[in-house]
Enzyme design. Sequence first.
Site, PDB file in Angstrom:
ATOM      1  N   LYS A 219      52.972  -8.750  55.712  1.00 45.26           N
ATOM      2  CA  LYS A 219      53.644  -8.253  54.510  1.00 45.26           C
ATOM      3  C   LYS A 219      52.730  -7.324  53.719  1.00 45.26           C
ATOM      4  CE  LYS A 219      56.804  -7.709  51.393  1.00 45.26           C
ATOM      5  NZ  LYS A 219      57.446  -8.781  50.624  1.00 45.26           N
ATOM      6  N   LYS A 287      51.506  -6.105  41.966  1.00 47.55           N
ATOM      7  CA  LYS A 287      50.941  -7.419  42.299  1.00 47.55           C
ATOM      8  C   LYS A 287      50.659  -7.514  43.790  1.00 47.55           C
ATOM      9  CE  LYS A 287      53.506 -10.572  43.588  1.00 47.55           C
ATOM     10  NZ  LYS A 287      53.963 -11.166  44.886  1.00 47.55           N
TER      11      LYS A 287
END
Length: 340
Positions: A219, A287
């Site tokens: 990811k 983030k």
Amino acid sequence: MAGYAENDWFFPTCGEDECDGYFLPFIFLLKLGYHCALSAVLITFFPFMERIGFIGLGLMGKPMAKNLLKAGYAVTVFNRSRGAMNEMAILGAQLANSPSLVAQQSDVVLTCLPDSPDVEGVVLGENGILSGSRPGMLYIDHSTIAPATSRKLYDTLKTISINALDAPVSGGDIGAQQGTLSIMVGGDEAAFQRSLPILQTMGKNIIHVGEAGAGQVTKACNQIVVAMTVQAVAEALTLAKKSGVDPAKVRNALLGGFAQSRVLEVHGQRMIDRTFQPGFKLRLHRKDMNIVLQTGKELNLPLLGAAQVTELMNAMIAQGKGELDNSALITLYEILGGMD
């Protein structure tokens, strides 16, 4: 059977007094609502279906949980805000007042939460999943968090005979709604095989990429590509606009060539239409990029492109634009180019 349309065994066309008594329970359940009925029928006749717990009903989590209900799973949900829970209850989900209670009522617990501390708190904290768990359960985390956190949770749960998978997703809110997400999975092969029927209700491209933490590493790689492609599209369309060329026509031309991409298709259109409601909030993408940079730092690996686009995101957040879609990055280029 008389009174039934061909291939319509589950949705009878006859009235209650005309139907075989065998079907009356189905008709009664259908009147309670499609999702409730389907779950009850499948659980009755297919008791091997896992009971699912889902924690985190945000922009991604809620449509993912809805797809589980549509597939006939019994789903128990928990969310910090009550509104999303009430919406799921209408569709047939059971409600729980804590992650611990979700675990007590589930064979498989899924989470989709904002960040590493949130996941650790929900799993290991007071009234967390761990306190309501039992050996043989399966835990699947769809959040995007640090690979190190996923490995920590895997090791902790393994000591009490609970398998854990890190299974972050890509495809945005559209993919979550349509059940077409890409799901990248880290963890044991046996746990992955057990999870497949569940994951297939939410995604199409489901890949077991390796051991615990490998899903999160994948990811992180995904977020590098997406972030830098959003940046490239923003630069290209800003260049077109300042040159006096229609950005919409430029986008259409690029879509027919080697520069075509899903980001150009979706985010490029958002940039042209000035539709910056998320989508994927820019602060959450930042983030994720911080996770990317931290992972690179741990490996002594310079990630120069990732660092640059992260700084651009920092500038956007400083301007109060962190809640906008990540495609709003184009507005920063317009400011820098004296076009705002």
